[in-house]
Write an enzyme that holds these catalytic residues in place. Structure first.
Site, mmCIF file in Angstrom:
data_model
loop_
_atom_site.group_PDB
_atom_site.id
_atom_site.type_symbol
_atom_site.label_atom_id
_atom_site.label_comp_id
_atom_site.label_asym_id
_atom_site.label_seq_id
_atom_site.Cartn_x
_atom_site.Cartn_y
_atom_site.Cartn_z
ATOM 1 N N ASP A 8 0.888 -1.166 0.000
ATOM 2 C CA ASP A 8 0.000 0.000 0.000
ATOM 3 C C ASP A 8 0.928 1.218 0.000
ATOM 4 O O ASP A 8 2.140 1.075 -0.232
ATOM 5 C CB ASP A 8 -0.990 -0.035 1.177
ATOM 6 N N CYS A 65 3.108 -3.447 3.999
ATOM 7 C CA CYS A 65 2.294 -2.304 4.418
ATOM 8 C C CYS A 65 3.063 -1.628 5.563
ATOM 9 O O CYS A 65 4.264 -1.869 5.724
ATOM 10 C CB CYS A 65 0.871 -2.715 4.790
ATOM 11 N N THR A 67 2.759 -1.802 9.002
ATOM 12 C CA THR A 67 3.145 -2.734 10.070
ATOM 13 C C THR A 67 3.352 -4.156 9.572
ATOM 14 O O THR A 67 3.962 -4.971 10.269
ATOM 15 C CB THR A 67 2.025 -2.808 11.125
ATOM 16 N N HIS A 98 10.143 -24.439 7.804
ATOM 17 C CA HIS A 98 9.128 -25.193 8.547
ATOM 18 C C HIS A 98 7.705 -24.925 8.087
ATOM 19 O O HIS A 98 6.849 -25.796 8.209
ATOM 20 C CB HIS A 98 9.223 -24.864 10.046
ATOM 21 N N HIS A 133 6.936 -31.359 8.855
ATOM 22 C CA HIS A 133 6.415 -30.004 8.649
ATOM 23 C C HIS A 133 5.298 -30.012 7.611
ATOM 24 O O HIS A 133 4.325 -29.264 7.727
ATOM 25 C CB HIS A 133 7.552 -29.066 8.242
HETATM 26 C C1 RB5 Z 1 -1.712 2.588 6.648
HETATM 27 O O1 RB5 Z 1 -1.759 3.769 7.366
HETATM 28 C C2 RB5 Z 1 -1.542 1.407 7.578
HETATM 29 O O2 RB5 Z 1 -2.657 1.246 8.380
HETATM 30 C C3 RB5 Z 1 -1.273 0.148 6.788
HETATM 31 O O3 RB5 Z 1 -0.155 0.322 5.987
HETATM 32 C C4 RB5 Z 1 -0.984 -1.125 7.565
HETATM 33 O O4 RB5 Z 1 -0.020 -0.928 8.530
HETATM 34 C C5 RB5 Z 1 -2.163 -1.869 8.030
HETATM 35 O O5 RB5 Z 1 -2.068 -2.892 8.683
#
Ligand code: RB5
Length: 144
Positions: A8, A65, A67, A98, A133
Site C-alpha cells: 500500500d 504495508c 506494520t 518449517h 512439517h
Molecule cells: C496505513 O496507514 C496502515 O494502516 C497500513 O499500511 C498497515 O499498517 C495496516 O495494517
C-alpha cells in the site's frame, strides 16, 4: 522463481527497493501495484497478490504495508496462501524451512531497509524441509 509483489502507500518505498534488489539478483518480479505512493487500501493489493499465488501463477508473493499486520491478515484469508510476517532473519528462514510460506510480509514502518533486505534474502534462499512439517501444514492448509 516467479515472484509477485504488492504494497500500500506505507509500503511503497520498500516495494521499490525490493524490486531493484531482486531484479539485480535476476529474479523475475511482477509488480501488482500501487504505481504511486498515494493513500490507498492495503486489501486491494494484498488480495491481488495472494490470489495470484494461490492460483499458481507465481511461486512466491511479497506484501508490504506499514506494520505488515493488515497485509498478513488479508493474505491468509485466501485458501492455499501461507503468509508469514517476518521481523528478523530467523523468522525469514523458518517461514520457509518449517512453514513453507508462499507469501512474505514486511512492515516498512517497523523495519530498517537493510534488515528488510536481509530477511528477504534469508527467506528466498531457504528451502522447505518437508516431512513432519508437511504433515502439520496439511492439518490446516485447506481449511476454509
Ligand atoms: C496505513 O496507514 C496502515 O494502516 C497500513 O499500511 C498497515 O499498517 C495496516 O495494517
Amino acid at each position: 522463481m516467479k515472484i509477485i509483489i504488492g504494497s500500500d502507500h506505507a509500503g511503497y518505498n520498500f516495494k521499490k527497493m525490493i524490486k531493484k534488489h531482486l531484479t539485480e539478483k535476476n529474479y523475475s518480479i511482477e509488480d501488482a501495484g500501487p504505481e504511486e505512493a498515494k493513500s490507498c487500501d492495503y486489501p486491494d493489493y494484498g488480495l491481488k497478490v495472494a490470489r495470484a499465488v494461490a492460483e499458481g501463477s507465481y511461486e512466491q508473493g511479497i506484501l508490504i504495508c506499514g506494520t505488515g499486520l493488515g497485509m498478513s491478515m488479508v493474505a491468509n484469508r485466501i485458501k492455499g496462501v501461507r503468509a508469514a510476517l517476518c521481523q528478523n532473519e530467523f523468522q525469514g528462514r523458518m517461514a520457509r524451512a518449517h512453514n513453507n510460506a508462499n507469501v512474505l510480509v514486511l512492515g516498512e514502518r517497523v523495519l530498517g531497509s537493510d534488515l528488510a533486505l536481509s530477511i528477504l534474502d534469508a527467506y528466498l534462499e531457504t528451502n522447505f524441509e518437508g516431512e513432519r512439517h508437511q504433515r502439520r501444514i496439511d492439518l490446516f492448509d485447506q481449511v476454509d
